[in-house]
Motif scaffolding. Sequence first.
Motif, short mmCIF file in Angstrom:
data_model
loop_
_atom_site.label_atom_id
_atom_site.label_comp_id
_atom_site.label_asym_id
_atom_site.label_seq_id
_atom_site.Cartn_x
_atom_site.Cartn_y
_atom_site.Cartn_z
N LEU A 69 0.85 -1.19 0.00
CA LEU A 69 0.00 0.00 0.00
C LEU A 69 0.89 1.23 0.00
O LEU A 69 1.76 1.39 0.88
CB LEU A 69 -0.90 0.02 1.24
N PHE A 70 0.72 2.08 -1.01
CA PHE A 70 1.47 3.33 -1.09
C PHE A 70 0.47 4.47 -0.95
O PHE A 70 -0.40 4.65 -1.78
CB PHE A 70 2.22 3.42 -2.42
N GLU A 71 0.59 5.20 0.15
CA GLU A 71 -0.36 6.27 0.48
C GLU A 71 -1.80 5.76 0.41
O GLU A 71 -2.69 6.41 -0.12
CB GLU A 71 -0.13 7.48 -0.41
N GLY A 72 -1.99 4.56 0.94
CA GLY A 72 -3.33 3.99 1.04
C GLY A 72 -3.82 3.26 -0.19
O GLY A 72 -4.86 2.60 -0.16
N VAL A 73 -3.08 3.34 -1.30
CA VAL A 73 -3.49 2.67 -2.54
C VAL A 73 -2.74 1.34 -2.66
O VAL A 73 -1.52 1.29 -2.54
CB VAL A 73 -3.18 3.55 -3.78
N ASP A 74 -3.48 0.27 -2.91
CA ASP A 74 -2.85 -1.05 -3.10
C ASP A 74 -2.25 -1.10 -4.51
O ASP A 74 -2.95 -1.30 -5.50
CB ASP A 74 -3.91 -2.15 -2.93
N ILE A 75 -0.93 -0.87 -4.59
CA ILE A 75 -0.31 -0.80 -5.92
C ILE A 75 -0.06 -2.19 -6.52
O ILE A 75 0.37 -2.29 -7.67
CB ILE A 75 1.00 0.04 -5.90
N THR A 76 -0.34 -3.24 -5.75
CA THR A 76 -0.24 -4.59 -6.33
C THR A 76 -1.53 -4.94 -7.09
O THR A 76 -1.58 -5.94 -7.80
CB THR A 76 0.02 -5.66 -5.24
N ASP A 77 -2.55 -4.11 -6.96
CA ASP A 77 -3.81 -4.32 -7.68
C ASP A 77 -3.56 -4.11 -9.17
O ASP A 77 -3.01 -3.07 -9.58
CB ASP A 77 -4.85 -3.31 -7.17
#
Length: 246
Positions: A65-73
């Motif tokens: 999670l980068f700044e609350g966003v799941d960047i593995t999505d």
Amino acid sequence: MNDNIVIRTEDLCKYYKGDIHALHNVTAEIKKGEVVVVIGPSGSGKSTFLRSLNLIESATSGKVLFEGVDITDKKVDINTHRQRMGMVFQQFNLFPHMTVLKNLTLAPMKLKKMPKAQAEEMALNLLDRVGLKDRANAYPAQLSGGQKQRVAIVRALCMNPEVMLFDEPTSALDPEMVGEVLVVMKNLAKEGMTMVVVTHEMGFAKEVADRVIFMYDGQIEEEGTPDEIFNNPQSEKTKQFLQSIL
């Protein structure tokens, strides 16, 4: 989610063929303005962990999670997020056919659509900060290893990142050049840059880190302040590692 947490990993696993665990259920948090230094023996998963933070290494399972966003999505545009994470490698990866200034302005002009004059002014200001403004028109082959690495740090800063990731930035340098790179990194830390640093430079870890993570066998074995890790380690593995290198 705590607004202060910039990066959070949840149960990060990375397997290679032959069932090699490079990472095993790594959960960690990096807070805004924090300098986290990752140490551990060779093959403990330090670089894999660092490179998984901006998905240069894609995890087998788990989340980043980068700044609350799941960047593995899979639906997330990873390149947009990568632009906000500067990365500095062991090898400098400068384009040999371009001057220092061209190396620095390429990404801001191409990815951020920054006007050339603005990109050059920013690059020259940053070069000045690391003592290399006079080398703006030199080519990488004309620079020492320490100068190349300082340019590589400036190149990452030219994208105005929110986090800087350093993967053993001094390990390819001759001993006399290590200091000049560490000074630049120390200054960044003083300015409040969020940094995650994989390094063998224990002096840097003791002096600059807010928190030290000791990795062993693909897992976080122990973490704490530099004082806790270096002067009062709890894990036998941490004690053995520190005895072997200090």
